[in-house]
Design a protein around this motif. Structure first.
Motif, PDB file in Angstrom:
ATOM      1  N   LEU A  47       3.442  -2.019  12.650  1.00  0.00           N
ATOM      2  CA  LEU A  47       2.917  -0.716  13.046  1.00  0.00           C
ATOM      3  C   LEU A  47       4.069   0.285  13.107  1.00  0.00           C
ATOM      4  O   LEU A  47       5.046   0.088  13.835  1.00  0.00           O
ATOM      5  CB  LEU A  47       2.210  -0.823  14.401  1.00  0.00           C
ATOM      6  N   ARG A  70       3.133  -8.135  12.334  1.00  0.00           N
ATOM      7  CA  ARG A  70       2.165  -9.194  12.054  1.00  0.00           C
ATOM      8  C   ARG A  70       2.660  -9.962  10.846  1.00  0.00           C
ATOM      9  O   ARG A  70       3.080  -9.359   9.863  1.00  0.00           O
ATOM     10  CB  ARG A  70       0.802  -8.621  11.693  1.00  0.00           C
ATOM     11  N   ARG A 115       0.859  -1.190   0.000  1.00  0.00           N
ATOM     12  CA  ARG A 115       0.000   0.000   0.000  1.00  0.00           C
ATOM     13  C   ARG A 115       0.884   1.225   0.000  1.00  0.00           C
ATOM     14  O   ARG A 115       1.825   1.304   0.789  1.00  0.00           O
ATOM     15  CB  ARG A 115      -0.910   0.004   1.227  1.00  0.00           C
ATOM     16  N   ARG A 132       2.284 -12.710   4.200  1.00  0.00           N
ATOM     17  CA  ARG A 132       1.838 -11.335   4.417  1.00  0.00           C
ATOM     18  C   ARG A 132       2.544 -10.767   5.638  1.00  0.00           C
ATOM     19  O   ARG A 132       2.648 -11.443   6.665  1.00  0.00           O
ATOM     20  CB  ARG A 132       0.331 -11.270   4.668  1.00  0.00           C
ATOM     21  N   THR A 133       3.021  -9.521   5.504  1.00  0.00           N
ATOM     22  CA  THR A 133       3.691  -8.879   6.632  1.00  0.00           C
ATOM     23  C   THR A 133       3.152  -7.471   6.830  1.00  0.00           C
ATOM     24  O   THR A 133       2.807  -6.790   5.857  1.00  0.00           O
ATOM     25  CB  THR A 133       5.215  -8.764   6.404  1.00  0.00           C
ATOM     26  N   LEU A 134       3.076  -7.060   8.079  1.00  0.00           N
ATOM     27  CA  LEU A 134       2.654  -5.687   8.392  1.00  0.00           C
ATOM     28  C   LEU A 134       3.301  -5.308   9.714  1.00  0.00           C
ATOM     29  O   LEU A 134       3.398  -6.134  10.623  1.00  0.00           O
ATOM     30  CB  LEU A 134       1.126  -5.613   8.501  1.00  0.00           C
ATOM     31  N   TYR A 179       2.797  -2.502   4.752  1.00  0.00           N
ATOM     32  CA  TYR A 179       2.249  -3.816   4.430  1.00  0.00           C
ATOM     33  C   TYR A 179       2.991  -4.320   3.213  1.00  0.00           C
ATOM     34  O   TYR A 179       3.118  -3.606   2.226  1.00  0.00           O
ATOM     35  CB  TYR A 179       0.754  -3.682   4.142  1.00  0.00           C
ATOM     36  N   ALA A 233       1.794   4.353   6.002  1.00  0.00           N
ATOM     37  CA  ALA A 233       1.984   4.081   7.426  1.00  0.00           C
ATOM     38  C   ALA A 233       1.622   2.625   7.695  1.00  0.00           C
ATOM     39  O   ALA A 233       0.761   2.062   7.031  1.00  0.00           O
ATOM     40  CB  ALA A 233       1.093   5.005   8.256  1.00  0.00           C
ATOM     41  N   ASN A 234       2.288   2.030   8.669  1.00  0.00           N
ATOM     42  CA  ASN A 234       2.098   0.617   8.987  1.00  0.00           C
ATOM     43  C   ASN A 234       2.373  -0.242   7.751  1.00  0.00           C
ATOM     44  O   ASN A 234       1.470  -0.870   7.200  1.00  0.00           O
ATOM     45  CB  ASN A 234       0.690   0.351   9.531  1.00  0.00           C
TER      46      ASN A 234
END
Lengths: 426, 266
Positions: B182, B161, B111, B178-180, B229, B226-227
């Motif tokens: 904060l 995450r 994103r 999938r990685t994310l 992904y 931000a954060n």
């Protein structure tokens, strides 16, 4: 004081849309014998049919709509919350026929043949048109969320088209245990009514406050930000304390799979949530007939020429309301109504061989937090450099008195009454 | 006669073309110094690399971007490096990726931030040194959302995450990771409540290691939302351990480990 001004602006705005459309008049001789077919009798289509007949009384206007009674999505959340009856959401087409001379055909459009300029109905009837206005609203994308198809929607209602789904969700809410969990799955943009899910959360909490005192409302959202977010979060907290919990994309709010039988949803990072009632608002697309007519692109929505809302892909076909790509205008009932006035004027100008009048659109969306607490967002839009741009607008202030919020709730009710009266006569 | 009219119409059409359309006919990579520098005089091919973005984004703060670069394992010249640019951002650099064939496929989701309506360009270099390009214009309806003003500036890096297929579909078969994490990804371009620019603070580096071998390393720029992904494919041949690692400009780091299990391929 300030809200009274807002209200006057709002009511003046309803009239301004019509005044603008009138600028496209009068029609030349050949145009007055023309036929315009409008598909879809919601806030866009019904308003377009009315406006066309008002400004061109000799024009033949045919409105194709399968339902005898149109149920509005606006205020359907209030029905869920117990603030309004289901019957009060319904509107008939008798007034459009009698008062405005719109020919209402109770059927569904099956296909559009742009070469022959014909709309084919499900019963095989062919309706010729000189100009066609499609206002088909939305369809769910049944392939977009794993495990969520039409069968699943009978257990996990979307209630994103007002009707049987709305009643089903209300019944499920009523049948929920006192300490039950109401879970809502919210999609990424674009979708119908951006603030709608968050108003619904408040209305469900409103119902629970009295009837399910220990129930919780959990919102799992595919986005990290939403319409009127600060106002909603403040309102939820003030009125309902900790009852409503919102989880955005970054908090692992994106649901990627649902299990209708077990009433479980699974998020992108593998969290599973089981709930007593699950309201899945799935990703959406333009209504069937828009896709069939070839006016949609790979996004599933219909790109339109900004000044007139004529399709960019098929000539003499106009697309208004939720089905059109009108950003920054949101997919709202007020926008559909506003587009109807502008597009009616553009259609009349086109039939008369004239340039369309300079367009201007309006939007106001009220959201109820409680029976006497509402917040709003409004915008005015103009054509700039060939694109729709917001020229002014804003949201309710974060710092406001209870009286201010109460008056906005009153304005919301006035808005609904004025709008439905203007379109359906009741 | 008809021919002359036709020519006249063509001429008129050409003269009346808006300037923006003329500019858009020039490929995006020609319009950007950073892209031309990397290409070093090479002209990128247009096939073999696809990107997906919304045609219209209602929220420029977080625009989903998908990159589809095809198979890595069975390709003679698999993609080794990908760079993403947003031509209309204050800083056009968005993301850089270095790929190992162990990923299986050069497919990514992320994103990004888009400051205004503009073209997004993705360039890729394969193992033979050949370049590929893909571009798409995006209309951003709600601009000025480079960052949210109510975000606390000194928020620490949060917990990561990670979601991995369990098990992966089969030996050498790609599954999506999938990685994310904060993190505010403070761009340095916006003003705080006091009217002064808020200091920049972004995550710069991300890497994925499978049993100690780096299979993906990423360079994030301020235009990663931000954060951050990032979803990528991984095609492990055997059971093992995946280590994911993030480091921001202040030197702060986070890591996460995930067990990798390979299914029977049925």
């Amino acid at each position: 004081m300030k809200t009274d001004q807002a209200r006057r602006r709002l009511l003046a705005g309803l009239g301004a849309t019509l005044g603008l459309a009138a600028a496209g008049l009068p029609l030349g001789g050949s145009a007055s014998r023309a036929r315009v077919v409008v598909v879809g009798g919601g806030f866009g289509g019904a308003a377009a049919a009315r406006a066309l007949r008002q400004f061109a009384p000799d024009l033949e206007v045919v409105l194709v709509e399968p339902s005898a009674v149109f149920r509005t999505c606006p205020f359907s959340n209030l029905y869920l919350g117990g603030l309004r009856s289901f019957g009060s959401l319904g509107h008939h087409y008798g007034y459009l026929q009698r008062r405005h001379g719109v020919r209402v055909v109770r059927s569904s459009a099956r296909a559009v043949d742009p070469e022959r300029r014909q709309v084919r109905l499900v019963d095989g009837t062919r309706l010729g048109y000189d100009r066609l206005i499609l206002s088909p609203g939305i369809d769910m994308r049944w392939d977009a969320l794993e495990g969520y198809d039409q069968t699943a929607a009978e257990r996990l209602p979307h209630a994103w088209k007002a009707g049987p789904q709305t009643r089903l969700l209300r019944r499920q809410l009523q049948a929920m245990d006192d300490d039950g969990l109401f879970l809502m799955v919210i999609p990424d943009n674009p979708y119908r009514c951006p603030p709608g899910p968050y108003e619904r959360a408040a209305m469900v909490a409103h119902y629970c406050r009295r009837h399910k005192p220990r129930a919780k409302v959990l919102l799992l959202d595919a986005k990290d930000a939403f319409s009127k977010q600060a106002l909603f979060e403040q309102g939820w907290r003030e009125v309902y304390g900790e009852r409503i919990e919102w989880v955005g994309f970054s908090g692992d709010g994106e649901v990627v799979r649902v299990d209708a039988n077990q009433r479980i949803v699974e998020t992108a990072f593998g969290n599973r949530h089981q709930a007593d009632v699950i309201n899945v608002i799935p990703p959406q697309q333009a209504g069937y007939i828009a896709r069939q007519a070839g006016v949609t692109d790979r996004s599933g929505w219909a790109p339109v020429k900004a000044g007139t809302f004529e399709s960019r892909l098929v000539p003499d076909v106009y697309v208004i309301g939720d089905a059109a790509v009108a950003a920054p205008m949101p997919k709202s009932a007020f926008c559909a109504h506003s587009q109807a006035g502008v597009t009616a004027a553009a259609v009349l100008a086109s039939l008369a061989g004239r340039e369309p009048p300079e367009p201007a659109w309006l939007n106001t969306c009220f959201s109820l937090i409680d029976s006497d607490y509402a917040i709003s967002i409004s915008g005015q839009y103009r054509l700039r450099d060939g694109e729709i741009q917001e020229v002014s607008g804003g949201v309710s202030p974060l710092q406001a008195s209870q009286e201010f919020r109460r008056r906005e709730a009153e304005h919301a009710r006035d808005w609904y009454a004025a709008m439905s009266h203007a379109i359906w006569g009741a | 006669m008809g021919w002359t009219l036709h020519r006249l119409a063509m001429l008129l059409a050409f003269l009346l073309l808006p300037a923006a359309v003329v500019t858009a006919e020039k490929p995006a990579w020609q319009q950007l110094d950073a892209a031309r520098d990397w290409l070093g005089g090479e002209e990128p091919a247009s096939g073999g690399l696809r990107i997906e973005l919304p045609l219209v984004s209602e929220e420029g703060m977080s625009v989903p971007l998908e990159i589809r670069g095809g198979e890595l394992g069975n390709s003679e010249a698999p993609i080794r490096e990908i760079r993403v640019y947003a031509l209309g951002n204050p800083d056009p650099d968005v993301l850089g990726l270095r790929l190992d064939p162990a990923l299986g496929r050069a497919d990514f989701s992320t994103r990004i931030r888009l400051d205004e309506s503009q073209t997004v360009l993705v360039l890729a270099r394969d193992a033979s040194g050949r370049f590929l390009a893909a571009e798409q214009p995006v209309r951003v309806a709600n601009s000025g959302c480079l960052a949210r003003s109510d975000e606390p500036v000194d928020a620490p890096m949060g917990a990561p995450r990670v979601a991995v297929p369990d098990p992966f579909p089969g030996a050498g078969e790609p599954g999506e990771v999938r990685t994310l994490i904060l993190h505010p990804m403070e761009t340095g371009f916006r003003e705080g409540p006091d009217g002064k620019p808020v200091a920049r603070r972004i995550i710069e580096d991300f890497s994925a290691e499978l049993d100690g071998e780096t299979v993906l390393s990423a360079r994030f720029h301020a235009a990663v939302s931000a954060n951050p992904y990032l979803a990528f494919r991984l095609a492990p041949r055997a059971d093992g351990e995946l280590r994911l690692h993030w480091r921001d400009e202040t030197g702060e780091e986070r890591e996460a480990y995930r067990e990798v299990r390979v299914g029977s391929g049925e």
